[in-house]
Enzyme design. Structure first.
Site, PDB file in Angstrom:
ATOM      1  N   GLN A 136    -101.629  35.849 -34.643  1.00 27.72           N
ATOM      2  CA  GLN A 136    -100.932  36.069 -33.382  1.00 27.72           C
ATOM      3  C   GLN A 136     -99.416  36.100 -33.603  1.00 27.72           C
ATOM      4  O   GLN A 136     -98.864  35.285 -34.323  1.00 27.72           O
ATOM      5  CB  GLN A 136    -101.288  34.976 -32.389  1.00 27.72           C
ATOM      6  CG  GLN A 136    -102.712  35.058 -31.874  1.00 27.72           C
ATOM      7  CD  GLN A 136    -102.942  36.215 -30.930  1.00 27.72           C
ATOM      8  OE1 GLN A 136    -102.009  36.757 -30.336  1.00 27.72           O
ATOM      9  NE2 GLN A 136    -104.194  36.613 -30.779  1.00 27.72           N
ATOM     10  N   TYR A 153    -114.868  38.686 -34.602  1.00 30.54           N
ATOM     11  CA  TYR A 153    -113.541  39.222 -34.917  1.00 30.54           C
ATOM     12  C   TYR A 153    -112.631  38.014 -35.203  1.00 30.54           C
ATOM     13  O   TYR A 153    -111.564  37.859 -34.622  1.00 30.54           O
ATOM     14  CB  TYR A 153    -112.978  40.058 -33.765  1.00 30.54           C
ATOM     15  CG  TYR A 153    -113.926  41.114 -33.239  1.00 30.54           C
ATOM     16  CD1 TYR A 153    -114.001  42.372 -33.840  1.00 30.54           C
ATOM     17  CD2 TYR A 153    -114.739  40.864 -32.145  1.00 30.54           C
ATOM     18  CE1 TYR A 153    -114.871  43.339 -33.348  1.00 30.54           C
ATOM     19  CE2 TYR A 153    -115.610  41.829 -31.649  1.00 30.54           C
ATOM     20  CZ  TYR A 153    -115.668  43.066 -32.253  1.00 30.54           C
ATOM     21  OH  TYR A 153    -116.531  44.023 -31.764  1.00 30.54           O
ATOM     22  N   GLU A 173    -115.794  38.508 -39.505  1.00 30.46           N
ATOM     23  CA  GLU A 173    -114.534  39.255 -39.596  1.00 30.46           C
ATOM     24  C   GLU A 173    -114.748  40.498 -40.459  1.00 30.46           C
ATOM     25  O   GLU A 173    -115.380  40.426 -41.512  1.00 30.46           O
ATOM     26  CB  GLU A 173    -113.423  38.384 -40.193  1.00 30.46           C
ATOM     27  CG  GLU A 173    -112.168  39.096 -40.614  1.00 30.46           C
ATOM     28  CD  GLU A 173    -111.511  39.901 -39.501  1.00 30.46           C
ATOM     29  OE1 GLU A 173    -110.985  40.994 -39.777  1.00 30.46           O
ATOM     30  OE2 GLU A 173    -111.525  39.433 -38.338  1.00 30.46           O
ATOM     31  N   ASP A 225    -112.725  37.945 -29.870  1.00 32.58           N
ATOM     32  CA  ASP A 225    -111.306  38.304 -29.914  1.00 32.58           C
ATOM     33  C   ASP A 225    -111.152  39.636 -30.642  1.00 32.58           C
ATOM     34  O   ASP A 225    -110.640  39.700 -31.770  1.00 32.58           O
ATOM     35  CB  ASP A 225    -110.507  37.201 -30.620  1.00 32.58           C
ATOM     36  CG  ASP A 225    -109.000  37.444 -30.573  1.00 32.58           C
ATOM     37  OD1 ASP A 225    -108.561  38.351 -29.847  1.00 32.58           O
ATOM     38  OD2 ASP A 225    -108.259  36.728 -31.278  1.00 32.58           O
ATOM     39  N   CYS A 275    -106.063  41.567 -25.915  1.00 31.29           N
ATOM     40  CA  CYS A 275    -104.654  41.952 -25.867  1.00 31.29           C
ATOM     41  C   CYS A 275    -104.464  43.275 -25.138  1.00 31.29           C
ATOM     42  O   CYS A 275    -103.361  43.839 -25.161  1.00 31.29           O
ATOM     43  CB  CYS A 275    -104.072  42.050 -27.280  1.00 31.29           C
ATOM     44  SG  CYS A 275    -104.880  43.291 -28.315  1.00 31.29           S
TER      45      CYS A 275
END
Length: 458
Positions: A287, A320, A344, A387, A414
């Site tokens: 982030q 993710y 991932e 995410d 996001c």
């Protein structure tokens, strides 16, 4: 209010009924904000997406993407004829549309809302979120956008990472919006002081195509990634490295192959969040806002814990998962009698997750695409954390998630459009949005972050 205007301008005059061309200027009244940081205006029936405006203003714009056959045009504000009371002086000359076009060049991207007061910025972002939820998920919901961190009053100095291009004469630069044009920069006000203190704009970067910088908020050793142009010699690369501060790690990287080559120091940075430490290699995702990791971990674990979805012995998944930002606190919450599946797609970042979670036997790290892993490893979960990248999860993954039978899903996003689209898929499958928070993790830009708790409707 006194208009914000430039001195008399030269160039194309207003277009009335004639075929428009890039560079032409028009006077328009500005309407609502649209997803993507644009504001909607109209000229002779045609929609124009205008950047650097505020709803209610009357402005002169310069067309940047036009054509008689185009469904819509794009434009930048070059003069404000009737200003909004929410307009403030832009904090960054290179990103200020009025000042940049007055010098004859477009502004750099990355601070497209810097001319608007922070309070109004957050209000506009809330409007975008509400509009996307209504249009794509059929949901009428107003959600305020929350400020984060201790210095949210100015919206500056929050980026722990920055990406730069290099000009044709070897100076540090950034791209103009939707353009291959690279403009030189000599400051980055949105970044932590540690990034500015590197003074990369003082270095001759000839032979480098791209520069990535990571300066962890915890004060640990920064990392500079250099992507060489084809044909750049090792001698030239090491010459550049010798000009960089000695306490900074430096690595070469290939953005296409995702390969990282050690040049000096280490190829990773040490990050911290919510009491955990994480190794993040090269371009591995983390982030950007210095307060984002703590904020998001707190929001996700609060949703799942308060709802009774995250208890000792529970089976959960972190999808993710990146380097394990959420995996570590999830593992502690479920304990050694529980289990956490951490998935991932990036091989390098998945290797980081293995290192970061090596002491947690209840965690299973799997590298691969989420849809493939869920298809190959059919199992049930008590709760999920999701995410995904900006594109969202998509219909296939949403169907797979619902099929695993969780009691709750914490969805971190996001992008309000992909989040709302996926929420629509959940609604079609009989699920509902239980709670939603929105965070201003990207002040002075149009971006925002949301955390939603999604549960079965029954």
């Amino acid at each position: 209010m006194t208009p914000h205007s430039n001195p008399p301008r030269t160039g194309h005059s207003d277009t009335h009924g004639a075929q428009a061309a890039d560079g032409d200027e028009l006077v328009v009244s500005v309407g609502p904000i649209a997803h993507g940081g644009h504001f909607v205006a109209r000229h002779e029936g045609r929609v124009i997406f205008v950047r650097h405006a505020i709803p209610g203003e009357k402005v002169r714009v310069r067309l940047t993407d036009s054509g008689d056959s185009s469904r819509f045009w794009r434009a930048d504000v070059v003069e404000v004829l009737d200003a909004s009371p929410d307009r403030v002086p832009h904090f960054w000359k290179a990103a200020d549309s009025l000042a940049s076009w007055n010098r004859g060049a477009p502004p750099v991207g990355g601070a497209e809302l810097g001319h608007i007061s922070l309070e109004r910025q957050r209000g506009l972002k809330a409007e975008v979120l509400a509009e996307q939820l209504k249009r794509l998920a059929g949901l009428d919901l107003a959600t305020g956008v929350e400020a984060v961190g201790g210095n949210h009053d100015d919206g500056l100095g929050w980026r722990t990472r920055a990406s730069f291009a290099v000009t044709s004469n070897g100076r540090l630069g950034m791209h103009a919006h939707r353009s291959d044009m690279v403009l030189p920069v000599k400051e980055m006000p949105l970044a932590l002081q540690g990034i500015n203190d590197l003074r990369l704009w003082d270095i001759d970067l000839s032979g480098i195509a791209r520069v990535e910088v990571a300066v962890p908020a915890n004060g640990s050793r920064p990392l500079i990634l250099l992507a060489p142009e084809e044909g750049t010699s090792p001698k030239r690369l090491h010459s550049i490295v010798s000009q960089l501060p000695g306490d900074v790690s430096v690595a070469g990287f290939d953005p296409i192959k995702g390969e990282v080559q050690q040049l000096r120091g280490r190829t990773w940075v040490q990050e911290s969040a919510a009491g955990y430490d994480y190794r993040v290699t090269g371009e591995g995702f983390w982030q950007i806002h210095k307060d984002a990791p703590d904020t998001l971990v707190g929001a996700v674990t609060d949703y799942l814990s308060r709802g009774g979805y995250l208890e000792p012995g529970a089976a959960v998944a972190d999808l993710y998962a990146g380097a394990g930002l959420f995996t570590a606190p999830l593992a502690d919450a479920v304990g050694i009698t529980g289990s956490v599946l951490s998935v991932e797609g990036s091989p390098g970042t998945s290797r980081d997750a293995r290192k970061n979670l090596h002491g947690a036997p209840q965690v299973e790290i799997v590298q691969g695409r989420v849809e493939r892993v869920l298809h190959q490893r059919s199992r049930s979960f008590d709760s999920l954390v999701l995410d995904p990248p900006r594109a969202g999860a998509g219909k296939t993954v949403v169907k797979q998630l619902m099929a695993t039978g969780p009691r709750a899903i914490a969805y971190v996003s996001c992008d309000p459009a992909s989040f709302a689209r996926d929420l629509g898929y959940f609604h079609q499958g009989g699920w509902r949005l239980e709670s939603l928070r929105a965070f201003d993790l990207y002040p002075n830009t149009h971006h925002l972050e949301t955390v939603g708790l999604i549960v079965p409707a029954a």
